[in-house]
Design an enzyme around this catalytic site. Structure first.
Site, PDB file in Angstrom:
ATOM      1  N   SER A  39       0.744  -1.212   0.011  1.00 56.20           N
ATOM      2  CA  SER A  39       0.024  -0.121  -0.025  1.00 56.20           C
ATOM      3  C   SER A  39       0.834   1.302   0.138  1.00 56.20           C
ATOM      4  O   SER A  39       2.116   1.401  -0.684  1.00 56.20           O
ATOM      5  CB  SER A  39      -0.834  -0.210   1.282  1.00 56.20           C
ATOM      6  N   ASP A 158      -4.713  -3.911  -3.024  1.00 57.87           N
ATOM      7  CA  ASP A 158      -3.898  -3.653  -1.828  1.00 57.87           C
ATOM      8  C   ASP A 158      -3.676  -5.088  -1.050  1.00 57.87           C
ATOM      9  O   ASP A 158      -4.657  -5.616  -0.607  1.00 57.87           O
ATOM     10  CB  ASP A 158      -4.592  -2.491  -0.803  1.00 57.87           C
TER      11      ASP A 158
END
Length: 282
Positions: A39, A158
């Site tokens: 992320s 993610d």
């Protein structure tokens, strides 16, 4: 230096703290041989690998503060809460990644993605980072809050759905010591995903495994921290995390709040430089 890793947690705009930590490490020429992130943690590791201090400030403070980074403008332009394209474009305009230094850097880097079809986390080394930044954008694509990205012909988002802290990946790469940079304050406890998120997951993805991974995310997170705590007790992990709560969330965009958060990361790292150097065998 021993085989030391930096493991960077995500956290939306909270990674301004991580950016401050990395600025201090760069200024003091503490270059570890390997780093891994997911992320926003992957986004902020790029300038550490390319040794670009100014880009750390742009990534941690300036980019999250620009219109289109988070909120209504991002929703209207990109159909997502977080404006990944807008943020990436801003960073590259202000401080383009020095690809030559990045590729030649002595620091290896892996970025994690969640494969939506296979339901596994896949890691890609820095050779997959190109000028499109698709790998990094996909890493920042939070489930439910942003759209997935197609990368290498597959759909990803993610990796934090399963690997919020990539400690196991660092171990797989042969690292024996780990500097873990967390954006969460001491005592943070990840709660179970609320029922509405599970319902939304079912509606949006229509994939039982994705919803089950969301349901079990807090368990996985706690397991990863239990492992890190064990490594710390054995002298194999050094944890850098905020020692103060400045009220920063992953949606904070006010530079007047992000600047002190960035500075906190820098200052707290500076206070521990001797400890960090000793840990790294410098």
């Amino acid at each position: 230096m021993e085989r030391v890793s930096i493991v960077a947690e995500g956290g939306g705009t909270k990674i301004a703290y991580t950016a401050g930590v990395l600025k201090c490490l760069l200024e003091n020429e503490i270059y570890v041989p390997y780093c891994v992130g997911i992320s926003a943690g992957a986004e902020v590791l790029l300038p550490y690998v390319s040794r670009q201090i100014r880009r750390l400030e742009v990534t941690g403070i300036d980019a999250p503060s620009q219109p289109g980074a988070v909120g209504l403008s991002a929703i209207l332009k990109e159909g997502s809460i977080f404006g990944i394209e807008s943020t990436n474009n801003y960073i590259e305009k202000e401080t383009p990644l020095d690809f030559d230094t990045f590729y030649k850097s002595s620091t290896e880097m892996d970025t994690g993605l969640y494969n939506m079809e296979k339901h596994v986390i896949e890691y890609f080394d820095k050779s997959y980072v190109d000028r499109s930044m698709t790998l990094i954008k996909a890493s920042c694509a939070l489930m439910l809050l942003t759209k997935p990205y197609t990368f290498q012909g597959k759909k990803y988002f993610d990796a934090g759905l399963v690997d919020m802290i990539s400690i196991e990946q660092a171990e797989k790469k042969g690292c024996t010591k780990h500097i873990v940079i967390s954006t969460k304050e001491e005592g943070y406890i990840r709660k179970k995903a609320p029922g509405y998120q599970l319902l939304l997951s079912n509606l949006v993805y229509r994939d039982k495994q994705i919803t089950d991974d969301l349901r079990n995310r807090h368990i996985r997170y706690n397991e990863q921290w239990a492992h890190i705590d064990k490594l710390q007790a054995e002298g194999k992990a050094l944890i850098l995390r905020p020692q103060k709560d400045l009220g920063i969330t992953r949606y904070t965009t006010d530079p007047k709040k992000l600047k002190p958060w960035f500075q906190l990361g820098y200052d707290e790292t500076k206070e521990r430089l001797d400890e960090i150097r000793s840990f790294c065998g410098l």
